[in-house]
Design a protein around this motif. Structure first.
Motif, PDB file in Angstrom:
ATOM      1  N   ARG A 148       0.815  -1.246   0.134  1.00  0.00           N
ATOM      2  CA  ARG A 148      -0.059   0.191  -0.013  1.00  0.00           C
ATOM      3  C   ARG A 148       0.889   1.245   0.094  1.00  0.00           C
ATOM      4  NH1 ARG A 148      -3.413  -0.532   4.656  1.00  0.00           N
ATOM      5  NH2 ARG A 148      -4.122  -2.397   3.496  1.00  0.00           N
ATOM      6  N   GLN A 149       1.711   1.298   0.629  1.00  0.00           N
ATOM      7  CA  GLN A 149       2.658   2.353   0.627  1.00  0.00           C
ATOM      8  C   GLN A 149       3.481   2.604  -0.309  1.00  0.00           C
ATOM      9  OE1 GLN A 149       3.028   4.557   3.349  1.00  0.00           O
ATOM     10  NE2 GLN A 149       4.381   5.968   2.038  1.00  0.00           N
ATOM     11  N   ASP A 150       4.013   1.502  -1.095  1.00  0.00           N
ATOM     12  CA  ASP A 150       4.490   1.678  -2.431  1.00  0.00           C
ATOM     13  C   ASP A 150       3.780   2.146  -3.531  1.00  0.00           C
ATOM     14  OD1 ASP A 150       6.978   0.212  -1.263  1.00  0.00           O
ATOM     15  OD2 ASP A 150       6.460  -1.622  -1.998  1.00  0.00           O
ATOM     16  N   LYS A 151       2.547   1.767  -3.361  1.00  0.00           N
ATOM     17  CA  LYS A 151       1.675   2.209  -4.437  1.00  0.00           C
ATOM     18  C   LYS A 151       1.288   3.884  -4.406  1.00  0.00           C
ATOM     19  CE  LYS A 151      -1.358  -1.727  -5.363  1.00  0.00           C
ATOM     20  NZ  LYS A 151      -2.523  -2.242  -5.276  1.00  0.00           N
ATOM     21  N   LYS A 152       1.252   4.158  -2.881  1.00  0.00           N
ATOM     22  CA  LYS A 152       1.285   5.945  -2.428  1.00  0.00           C
ATOM     23  C   LYS A 152       2.595   6.420  -3.039  1.00  0.00           C
ATOM     24  CE  LYS A 152      -1.687   5.680   1.441  1.00  0.00           C
ATOM     25  NZ  LYS A 152      -1.694   6.185   3.071  1.00  0.00           N
ATOM     26  N   ASP A 153       3.714   5.966  -2.891  1.00  0.00           N
ATOM     27  CA  ASP A 153       5.069   6.489  -3.157  1.00  0.00           C
ATOM     28  C   ASP A 153       5.405   6.680  -4.619  1.00  0.00           C
ATOM     29  OD1 ASP A 153       5.814   6.810  -0.631  1.00  0.00           O
ATOM     30  OD2 ASP A 153       6.987   5.170  -0.710  1.00  0.00           O
ATOM     31  N   ALA A 154       4.742   5.556  -5.454  1.00  0.00           N
ATOM     32  CA  ALA A 154       4.615   5.647  -6.969  1.00  0.00           C
ATOM     33  C   ALA A 154       3.760   6.692  -7.330  1.00  0.00           C
ATOM     34  CB  ALA A 154       4.469   4.175  -7.534  1.00  0.00           C
ATOM     35  N   ALA A 155       2.749   6.767  -6.819  1.00  0.00           N
ATOM     36  CA  ALA A 155       1.589   7.759  -7.250  1.00  0.00           C
ATOM     37  C   ALA A 155       2.332   9.088  -7.172  1.00  0.00           C
ATOM     38  CB  ALA A 155       0.391   7.590  -6.328  1.00  0.00           C
ATOM     39  N   ARG A 185       5.749  10.117  -6.962  1.00  0.00           N
ATOM     40  CA  ARG A 185       6.604  10.147  -7.940  1.00  0.00           C
ATOM     41  C   ARG A 185       6.176  10.465  -9.201  1.00  0.00           C
ATOM     42  NH1 ARG A 185       9.273   5.963  -4.641  1.00  0.00           N
ATOM     43  NH2 ARG A 185      10.683   7.217  -3.246  1.00  0.00           N
ATOM     44  N   ASN A 186       4.951  10.028  -9.687  1.00  0.00           N
ATOM     45  CA  ASN A 186       4.447  10.210 -10.923  1.00  0.00           C
ATOM     46  C   ASN A 186       3.617  11.389 -11.190  1.00  0.00           C
ATOM     47  OD1 ASN A 186       5.681   7.902 -12.073  1.00  0.00           O
ATOM     48  ND2 ASN A 186       3.721   6.679 -11.238  1.00  0.00           N
ATOM     49  N   GLU A 210       8.112  21.792  -5.169  1.00  0.00           N
ATOM     50  CA  GLU A 210       9.198  21.900  -4.270  1.00  0.00           C
ATOM     51  C   GLU A 210       9.281  20.307  -3.779  1.00  0.00           C
ATOM     52  OE1 GLU A 210      10.406  23.474  -0.081  1.00  0.00           O
ATOM     53  OE2 GLU A 210      10.003  24.994  -1.839  1.00  0.00           O
ATOM     54  N   VAL A 211      10.595  19.697  -4.196  1.00  0.00           N
ATOM     55  CA  VAL A 211      10.903  18.307  -3.807  1.00  0.00           C
ATOM     56  C   VAL A 211      12.036  18.130  -3.012  1.00  0.00           C
ATOM     57  CG1 VAL A 211      11.832  16.394  -5.050  1.00  0.00           C
ATOM     58  CG2 VAL A 211      10.102  17.747  -6.427  1.00  0.00           C
ATOM     59  N   THR A 212      11.773  17.287  -2.067  1.00  0.00           N
ATOM     60  CA  THR A 212      12.841  16.707  -1.335  1.00  0.00           C
ATOM     61  C   THR A 212      13.286  15.417  -1.598  1.00  0.00           C
ATOM     62  OG1 THR A 212      12.098  18.120   0.300  1.00  0.00           O
ATOM     63  CG2 THR A 212      13.645  16.592   1.174  1.00  0.00           C
ATOM     64  N   ALA A 269      14.494   9.012  -6.577  1.00  0.00           N
ATOM     65  CA  ALA A 269      14.897   9.610  -5.381  1.00  0.00           C
ATOM     66  C   ALA A 269      14.279  10.375  -4.863  1.00  0.00           C
ATOM     67  CB  ALA A 269      16.530  10.155  -5.979  1.00  0.00           C
ATOM     68  N   ILE A 270      13.140  10.807  -5.102  1.00  0.00           N
ATOM     69  CA  ILE A 270      12.068  11.723  -4.349  1.00  0.00           C
ATOM     70  C   ILE A 270      11.678  11.108  -3.113  1.00  0.00           C
ATOM     71  CG2 ILE A 270       9.924  12.853  -4.586  1.00  0.00           C
ATOM     72  CD1 ILE A 270      10.373  12.813  -7.759  1.00  0.00           C
TER      73      ILE A 270
END
Length: 120
Positions: A39-46, A48-49, A56-58, A92-93
């Motif tokens: 579930r967390q991987d899907k949120k991170d991919a969304a 990043r896309n 502003e990005v870290t 890297a985001i």
């Protein structure tokens, strides 16, 4: 013959008592570890896309800046007022803060109030 059936029934019970806890532990581990991670991987991919120019990005290395350009799997980050540009991969985001362009509805209400005739 009856003794043999009693022995095999006892062996089945022992096997059940040994295998069932292992199956339950594996199922529990799947629910506790694997499902939330997916579930967390899907949120991170969304996240990043969804980056756009001006956000502003870290990065995962701690570099903070604004997105200047986006290509397939990379983006260019402007880091300082000197406009230093660094190219990173999308993976890297770490976090994204969206560019706030203002809410169109609020702006329309403000414009309508400005244009309205003043009653005296």
């Amino acid at each position: 013959m009856i003794q043999f059936l009693e022995q095999t029934a006892g062996t089945g019970n022992i096997l059940l008592t040994m295998v069932l806890p292992m199956v339950l532990v594996i199922g529990f581990m799947y629910l506790i570890i694997y499902v939330p991670q997916k579930r967390q991987d899907k949120k991170d991919a969304a996240m990043r896309n969804s980056i756009e120019i001006g956000d502003e990005v870290t990065t995962i290395g701690g570099v903070v800046g604004r997105v200047a350009a986006i290509k397939d799997d990379t983006f260019v980050l402007e880091t300082t007022s000197d406009r230093v540009k660094i190219r990173f991969r999308r993976s890297a985001i770490s976090s994204v803060e969206k560019l706030d362009m203002g809410n169109g509805k609020d702006d329309a209400k403000k414009d309508a109030k400005k244009d309205a005739p003043v009653k005296k």
